[in-house]
Motif scaffolding. Structure first.
Motif, PDB file in Angstrom:
ATOM      1  N   LEU A  87     -59.689  76.827-113.988  1.00  0.00           N
ATOM      2  CA  LEU A  87     -60.768  77.188-113.078  1.00  0.00           C
ATOM      3  C   LEU A  87     -61.894  76.184-113.233  1.00  0.00           C
ATOM      4  O   LEU A  87     -62.311  75.883-114.342  1.00  0.00           O
ATOM      5  N   ILE A  88     -62.355  75.687-112.129  1.00  0.00           N
ATOM      6  CA  ILE A  88     -63.476  74.756-112.149  1.00  0.00           C
ATOM      7  C   ILE A  88     -64.590  75.395-111.332  1.00  0.00           C
ATOM      8  O   ILE A  88     -64.445  75.617-110.130  1.00  0.00           O
ATOM      9  N   PHE A  89     -65.670  75.735-111.997  1.00  0.00           N
ATOM     10  CA  PHE A  89     -66.783  76.379-111.338  1.00  0.00           C
ATOM     11  C   PHE A  89     -67.816  75.340-110.917  1.00  0.00           C
ATOM     12  O   PHE A  89     -68.037  74.353-111.609  1.00  0.00           O
ATOM     13  N   PRO A  90     -68.456  75.585-109.798  1.00  0.00           N
ATOM     14  CA  PRO A  90     -69.489  74.641-109.347  1.00  0.00           C
ATOM     15  C   PRO A  90     -70.669  74.610-110.316  1.00  0.00           C
ATOM     16  O   PRO A  90     -71.012  75.625-110.909  1.00  0.00           O
ATOM     17  N   LYS A  91     -71.260  73.455-110.436  1.00  0.00           N
ATOM     18  CA  LYS A  91     -72.362  73.292-111.386  1.00  0.00           C
ATOM     19  C   LYS A  91     -73.722  73.461-110.729  1.00  0.00           C
ATOM     20  O   LYS A  91     -74.643  73.965-111.350  1.00  0.00           O
ATOM     21  N   SER A  92     -73.861  73.067-109.485  1.00  0.00           N
ATOM     22  CA  SER A  92     -75.172  73.164-108.845  1.00  0.00           C
ATOM     23  C   SER A  92     -75.445  74.599-108.402  1.00  0.00           C
ATOM     24  O   SER A  92     -74.524  75.367-108.120  1.00  0.00           O
ATOM     25  N   GLN A  93     -76.720  74.928-108.324  1.00  0.00           N
ATOM     26  CA  GLN A  93     -77.114  76.274-107.903  1.00  0.00           C
ATOM     27  C   GLN A  93     -76.666  76.551-106.467  1.00  0.00           C
ATOM     28  O   GLN A  93     -76.219  77.656-106.156  1.00  0.00           O
ATOM     29  N   GLN A  94     -76.774  75.564-105.602  1.00  0.00           N
ATOM     30  CA  GLN A  94     -76.371  75.728-104.201  1.00  0.00           C
ATOM     31  C   GLN A  94     -74.871  75.991-104.098  1.00  0.00           C
ATOM     32  O   GLN A  94     -74.444  76.874-103.355  1.00  0.00           O
ATOM     33  N   ALA A  95     -74.079  75.245-104.837  1.00  0.00           N
ATOM     34  CA  ALA A  95     -72.635  75.432-104.801  1.00  0.00           C
ATOM     35  C   ALA A  95     -72.242  76.793-105.374  1.00  0.00           C
ATOM     36  O   ALA A  95     -71.327  77.450-104.874  1.00  0.00           O
ATOM     37  N   GLN A  96     -72.936  77.243-106.413  1.00  0.00           N
ATOM     38  CA  GLN A  96     -72.667  78.566-106.984  1.00  0.00           C
ATOM     39  C   GLN A  96     -73.000  79.660-105.972  1.00  0.00           C
ATOM     40  O   GLN A  96     -72.265  80.643-105.837  1.00  0.00           O
ATOM     41  N   LYS A  97     -74.095  79.470-105.247  1.00  0.00           N
ATOM     42  CA  LYS A  97     -74.499  80.431-104.224  1.00  0.00           C
ATOM     43  C   LYS A  97     -73.453  80.493-103.112  1.00  0.00           C
ATOM     44  O   LYS A  97     -73.064  81.577-102.667  1.00  0.00           O
ATOM     45  N   GLU A  98     -72.969  79.341-102.677  1.00  0.00           N
ATOM     46  CA  GLU A  98     -71.955  79.288-101.626  1.00  0.00           C
ATOM     47  C   GLU A  98     -70.657  79.945-102.088  1.00  0.00           C
ATOM     48  O   GLU A  98     -70.023  80.676-101.318  1.00  0.00           O
ATOM     49  N   LEU A  99     -70.277  79.718-103.328  1.00  0.00           N
ATOM     50  CA  LEU A  99     -69.077  80.345-103.870  1.00  0.00           C
ATOM     51  C   LEU A  99     -69.244  81.869-103.895  1.00  0.00           C
ATOM     52  O   LEU A  99     -68.329  82.606-103.521  1.00  0.00           O
ATOM     53  N   GLY A 100     -70.411  82.330-104.298  1.00  0.00           N
ATOM     54  CA  GLY A 100     -70.681  83.762-104.318  1.00  0.00           C
ATOM     55  C   GLY A 100     -70.603  84.375-102.932  1.00  0.00           C
ATOM     56  O   GLY A 100     -70.065  85.474-102.753  1.00  0.00           O
ATOM     57  N   GLN A 101     -71.124  83.662-101.942  1.00  0.00           N
ATOM     58  CA  GLN A 101     -71.077  84.152-100.562  1.00  0.00           C
ATOM     59  C   GLN A 101     -69.650  84.202-100.037  1.00  0.00           C
ATOM     60  O   GLN A 101     -69.257  85.160 -99.360  1.00  0.00           O
ATOM     61  N   GLN A 102     -68.876  83.192-100.349  1.00  0.00           N
ATOM     62  CA  GLN A 102     -67.477  83.175 -99.912  1.00  0.00           C
ATOM     63  C   GLN A 102     -66.676  84.292-100.593  1.00  0.00           C
ATOM     64  O   GLN A 102     -65.823  84.926 -99.963  1.00  0.00           O
ATOM     65  N   LEU A 103     -66.953  84.534-101.859  1.00  0.00           N
ATOM     66  CA  LEU A 103     -66.278  85.615-102.569  1.00  0.00           C
ATOM     67  C   LEU A 103     -66.644  86.968-101.972  1.00  0.00           C
ATOM     68  O   LEU A 103     -65.776  87.812-101.754  1.00  0.00           O
ATOM     69  N   ALA A 104     -67.914  87.171-101.661  1.00  0.00           N
ATOM     70  CA  ALA A 104     -68.357  88.429-101.053  1.00  0.00           C
ATOM     71  C   ALA A 104     -67.684  88.633 -99.695  1.00  0.00           C
ATOM     72  O   ALA A 104     -67.252  89.741 -99.361  1.00  0.00           O
ATOM     73  N   LYS A 105     -67.573  87.566 -98.913  1.00  0.00           N
ATOM     74  CA  LYS A 105     -66.921  87.649 -97.605  1.00  0.00           C
ATOM     75  C   LYS A 105     -65.444  88.013 -97.767  1.00  0.00           C
ATOM     76  O   LYS A 105     -64.925  88.870 -97.055  1.00  0.00           O
ATOM     77  N   PHE A 106     -64.773  87.385 -98.705  1.00  0.00           N
ATOM     78  CA  PHE A 106     -63.358  87.671 -98.958  1.00  0.00           C
ATOM     79  C   PHE A 106     -63.177  89.132 -99.376  1.00  0.00           C
ATOM     80  O   PHE A 106     -62.288  89.826 -98.863  1.00  0.00           O
ATOM     81  N   GLN A 107     -64.014  89.606-100.290  1.00  0.00           N
ATOM     82  CA  GLN A 107     -63.901  90.988-100.761  1.00  0.00           C
ATOM     83  C   GLN A 107     -64.166  91.971 -99.626  1.00  0.00           C
ATOM     84  O   GLN A 107     -63.480  92.995 -99.511  1.00  0.00           O
ATOM     85  N   ALA A 108     -65.142  91.681 -98.782  1.00  0.00           N
ATOM     86  CA  ALA A 108     -65.441  92.560 -97.649  1.00  0.00           C
ATOM     87  C   ALA A 108     -64.266  92.593 -96.671  1.00  0.00           C
ATOM     88  O   ALA A 108     -63.906  93.672 -96.171  1.00  0.00           O
ATOM     89  N   ASP A 109     -63.653  91.453 -96.418  1.00  0.00           N
ATOM     90  CA  ASP A 109     -62.491  91.403 -95.527  1.00  0.00           C
ATOM     91  C   ASP A 109     -61.325  92.211 -96.099  1.00  0.00           C
ATOM     92  O   ASP A 109     -60.641  92.931 -95.369  1.00  0.00           O
TER      93      ASP A 109
END
Length: 58
Positions: free
Chosen positions: A5-27
């Motif tokens: 697993l490679i996690f994003p290092k920047s705050q913006q990339a972490q935020k985008e990953l969190g948003q994509q995960l939330a969207k996936f879970q909601a779907d």
């Protein structure tokens, strides 16, 4: 099996990953609710109860 697993290092990339995960879970939740063998009214009650529960946890 190795899993890397490679996690994003920047705050913006972490935020985008969190948003994509939330969207996936909601779907996934929406798809599972649609598959339930009950009427629309019961499904709406289930969603309302879930939202109420989540808000109470905050």
């Amino acid at each position: 099996m190795d899993v890397f697993l490679i996690f994003p290092k920047s705050q913006q990339a972490q935020k985008e990953l969190g948003q994509q995960l939330a969207k996936f879970q909601a779907d996934q939740a929406r798809k599972n609710i649609q598959k339930l063998p009950c009427g629309t009214e019961q499904k709406l009650e289930l969603v309302d109860a879930a939202v109420k529960h989540l808000k109470a946890q905050q």
